[in-house]
Design a protein around this motif. Structure first.
Motif, PDB file in Angstrom:
ATOM      1  N   ASP A 200       0.857  -1.186   0.000  1.00  0.00           N
ATOM      2  CA  ASP A 200       0.000   0.000   0.000  1.00  0.00           C
ATOM      3  C   ASP A 200       0.899   1.244   0.000  1.00  0.00           C
ATOM      4  OD1 ASP A 200      -1.943   1.918   0.323  1.00  0.00           O
ATOM      5  OD2 ASP A 200      -2.393   1.404   2.412  1.00  0.00           O
ATOM      6  N   TYR A 206      -5.455   0.789   1.091  1.00  0.00           N
ATOM      7  CA  TYR A 206      -5.831  -0.070  -0.038  1.00  0.00           C
ATOM      8  C   TYR A 206      -4.571  -0.461  -0.812  1.00  0.00           C
ATOM      9  CZ  TYR A 206     -10.393   1.740   1.201  1.00  0.00           C
ATOM     10  OH  TYR A 206     -11.516   2.078   1.905  1.00  0.00           O
ATOM     11  N   ASP A 209      -4.151  -0.033  -5.265  1.00  0.00           N
ATOM     12  CA  ASP A 209      -5.344   0.643  -5.803  1.00  0.00           C
ATOM     13  C   ASP A 209      -4.894   1.636  -6.874  1.00  0.00           C
ATOM     14  OD1 ASP A 209      -4.079   2.021  -3.674  1.00  0.00           O
ATOM     15  OD2 ASP A 209      -5.797   3.361  -3.468  1.00  0.00           O
ATOM     16  N   TRP A 213     -11.010   1.607  -6.564  1.00  0.00           N
ATOM     17  CA  TRP A 213     -11.154   0.421  -5.716  1.00  0.00           C
ATOM     18  C   TRP A 213     -12.501  -0.237  -5.919  1.00  0.00           C
ATOM     19  CZ3 TRP A 213      -7.444  -2.181  -3.519  1.00  0.00           C
ATOM     20  CH2 TRP A 213      -7.747  -3.142  -2.543  1.00  0.00           C
ATOM     21  N   PHE A 215     -15.026  -1.812  -3.786  1.00  0.00           N
ATOM     22  CA  PHE A 215     -15.443  -1.939  -2.390  1.00  0.00           C
ATOM     23  C   PHE A 215     -16.398  -3.110  -2.209  1.00  0.00           C
ATOM     24  CE2 PHE A 215     -14.317   2.432  -3.273  1.00  0.00           C
ATOM     25  CZ  PHE A 215     -13.414   2.710  -2.248  1.00  0.00           C
ATOM     26  N   GLU A 218     -13.835  -5.916  -2.196  1.00  0.00           N
ATOM     27  CA  GLU A 218     -12.627  -5.561  -1.455  1.00  0.00           C
ATOM     28  C   GLU A 218     -11.359  -6.005  -2.182  1.00  0.00           C
ATOM     29  OE1 GLU A 218     -12.462  -3.427   0.775  1.00  0.00           O
ATOM     30  OE2 GLU A 218     -14.510  -3.335   1.554  1.00  0.00           O
ATOM     31  N   ASN A 220      -8.755  -4.762  -5.952  1.00  0.00           N
ATOM     32  CA  ASN A 220      -8.483  -3.654  -6.877  1.00  0.00           C
ATOM     33  C   ASN A 220      -8.995  -3.924  -8.288  1.00  0.00           C
ATOM     34  OD1 ASN A 220      -6.676  -5.504  -7.799  1.00  0.00           O
ATOM     35  ND2 ASN A 220      -4.886  -4.151  -7.791  1.00  0.00           N
ATOM     36  N   TYR A 278     -12.956   7.339   0.440  1.00  0.00           N
ATOM     37  CA  TYR A 278     -11.803   7.141  -0.458  1.00  0.00           C
ATOM     38  C   TYR A 278     -11.651   8.335  -1.404  1.00  0.00           C
ATOM     39  CZ  TYR A 278      -8.821   4.783  -3.939  1.00  0.00           C
ATOM     40  OH  TYR A 278      -7.796   4.451  -4.787  1.00  0.00           O
TER      41      TYR A 278
END
Ligand SMILES: [Ca+2]
Ligand SMILES: [Ca+2]
Ligand SMILES: [Ca+2]
Ligand SMILES: [Ca+2]
Length: 484
Positions: A200, A206, A209, A213, A215, A218, A220, A278
């Protein structure tokens, strides 16, 4: 595949009624490009500035040497371009351009004379003629003849800007097919993240990413499948499809899209919260939300309220007046940084399925037979307020591109004060009008869009009272005459 999401325990269920898709007809770019009759007609039109002519005089000659011709047409030198010995002349509007050209050529004193032809933004995308929402010339779309100028006047806006590469628009939706040729290079790239190293790098929580992202899963992976991610791909194309020689063009073809995948067939508020956080951390100022549900969520309300971004939200497709009990959120949250968008068709009618409400919806935008990108290098027509919202989002992105210091509220105010009145919308949306990007991009933004400080508390109270009375009157009419 069906089980890939088992084990996901999400508490809040958001009833999604996104993208009413009544006719999806994917087709390839090449097969449909040929039969657009409107393109031919446009090429034949000669547009030029009335009463003006560009002339190159032979050496030693000038307007004065023309004698009678000068007097007859009242020719006056307006501009001089000495580097190519050319002059712009104005002439009497009683003369036609053809007369003036032929008299000048007949004088033997000029090398050439030609109208001051118009030059406009060139749209080379072969399916552009199908995009009635941009410019409606009355062309037939899916067998329905349009009403000319029921559109957003996109070409007038594009004279100002096609958008800036550094403006990023968040798209909270399903995934997006990033490999689509019309979306390539339009997807945001996270400058702080190194791809594929399992680290990260920008420490935002994340890993890898690089382009936003997912979500929902969960991870990339912005794109999962053609079925699951068609909606987001379509929305992204309306906002920012490339202005190139293929397919369609977006409203803001130079801006970037940040994919924020929160749903497949549906999604949950928890992921909406995460997606907004985000985007906020990355400084995104405009967020498209072509989604909704009938349940009020305090958490969703609070996160939107506390995020300095413009949320452009689809009003929903339940045929409801969302000012009332059967509402749609986030469209109906009473927050200054939300624009709620109803749909309109190419004849200026509100489709029966579009939600509305003079308090909870702000304006309408094209939402019927909207052609845009679909996964797998295809295109198709979708219907829905989900398609209308991205027209507004794209226009907001153009405004921000033109004026990088514009505030969220200034952008919203500019969009709302420049709508075009359409009779079918007068009891449907607060402005009574549809989006007009051309007017919005040519308007001056006011300094203080919130409320003039000169307004006294008493005046404010008066205004609030008037708005309140308007609403009561409206509800009265609605109840007794069954309007809307
Ligand atoms: Ca127009
Ligand atoms: Ca990261
Ligand atoms: Ca990384
Ligand atoms: Ca294109």
């Amino acid at each position: 595949m069906l089980n890939r999401r088992t084990g996901w325990m999400k508490v809040v269920v958001l009833c999604l009624s996104i993208g009413l898709i009544t006719s999806t007809m994917p087709f390839s770019a090449s097969s449909e490009a040929a039969d657009s009759g409107t393109t031919k007609k446009r090429v034949q039109e000669r547009k030029y500035k009335e009463g003006e002519i560009l002339v190159k005089f032979k050496t030693g000659e000038s307007v004065e040497s023309l004698n009678r011709t000068q007097v007859n047409h009242h020719l006056i030198e307006k501009m001089d371009f000495p580097q190519n010995q050319t002059k712009l002349l104005s002439f009497n509007l009683q003369s036609t351009i053809d007369q003036v050209v032929s008299d000048l050529l007949g004088s033997g004193l000029v090398e050439y004379a030609e109208p001051n032809y118009e030059r406009t933004f060139t749209v080379t995308d072969p399916l552009y003629g199908e995009q009635w929402g941009m410019e409606n010339r009355g062309q037939s779309i899916s067998g329905i003849n349009g009403t000319p100028d029921i559109d957003i006047d996109a070409e007038r806006a594009w004279v100002q800007t096609r958008g800036s590469n550094s403006v990023v628009v968040g798209v909270i939706d399903s995934g997006i097919d990033m490999s689509h040729p019309d979306l390539r290079n339009r997807i945001w790239k996270n400058p702080g993240e190194i791809s594929g190293d399992g680290i990260d790098n920008d420490r935002n929580g994340y890993i890898d990413d690089v382009n936003g992202w997912n979500f929902y899963d969960e991870n990339n992976a912005i794109f999962y499948s053609s079925n699951e991610d068609a909606h987001g791909t379509h929305v992204a194309g309306i906002i920012a499809a490339n202005n190139n020689n293929i397919g369609v063009t977006g409203v803001a073809p130079n801006v970037k899209i940040m994919p924020l995948k929160i749903m497949a067939e549906g999604g949950y508020v928890s992921d909406v919260l995460e997606a907004i956080a985000y985007a906020k951390a990355k400084g995104v100022k405009i967020i498209n939300m072509s989604l909704g549900g009938w349940t009020f969520s305090q958490a969703e309300y609070d996160v939107i309220k506390n995020t300095n971004a413009l949320f452009v939200v689809a009003a929903g497709n339940n045929s409801s007046n969302i000012d009332g009990y059967f509402s749609s959120y986030p469209a109906a949250y009473d927050l200054p940084n939300i624009i709620s968008v109803a749909a309109i068709d190419n004849q200026g009618n509100v489709p029966y399925w579009s939600n509305y409400g003079t308090t909870s919806t702000d304006l309408a935008a094209p939402g019927v037979n909207i052609l845009s990108t679909l996964p797998g290098n295809t295109y198709g027509y979708y219907n829905g307020t989900s398609m209308a919202a991205p027209y507004v989002t794209g226009t907001a992105a153009l405004l921000l591109s033109k004026n990088r210091s514009a505030s969220v509220l200034q952008i919203k105010e500019t969009l709302l004060k420049t709508t075009t009145s359409v009779s079918s919308l007068s009891w449907k949306v607060s402005t009574g009008g549809m989006l007009n990007a051309g007017k919005a991009l040519n308007a001056t933004m006011s300094g203080n869009p919130v409320r003039s400080p000169a307004m006294s508390p008493a005046q404010e109270a008066q205004e609030v009272q008037e708005v309140h009375e308007d609403n009561i009157m409206y509800r009265f009419f609605q109840r007794f005459f069954n309007w809307g």
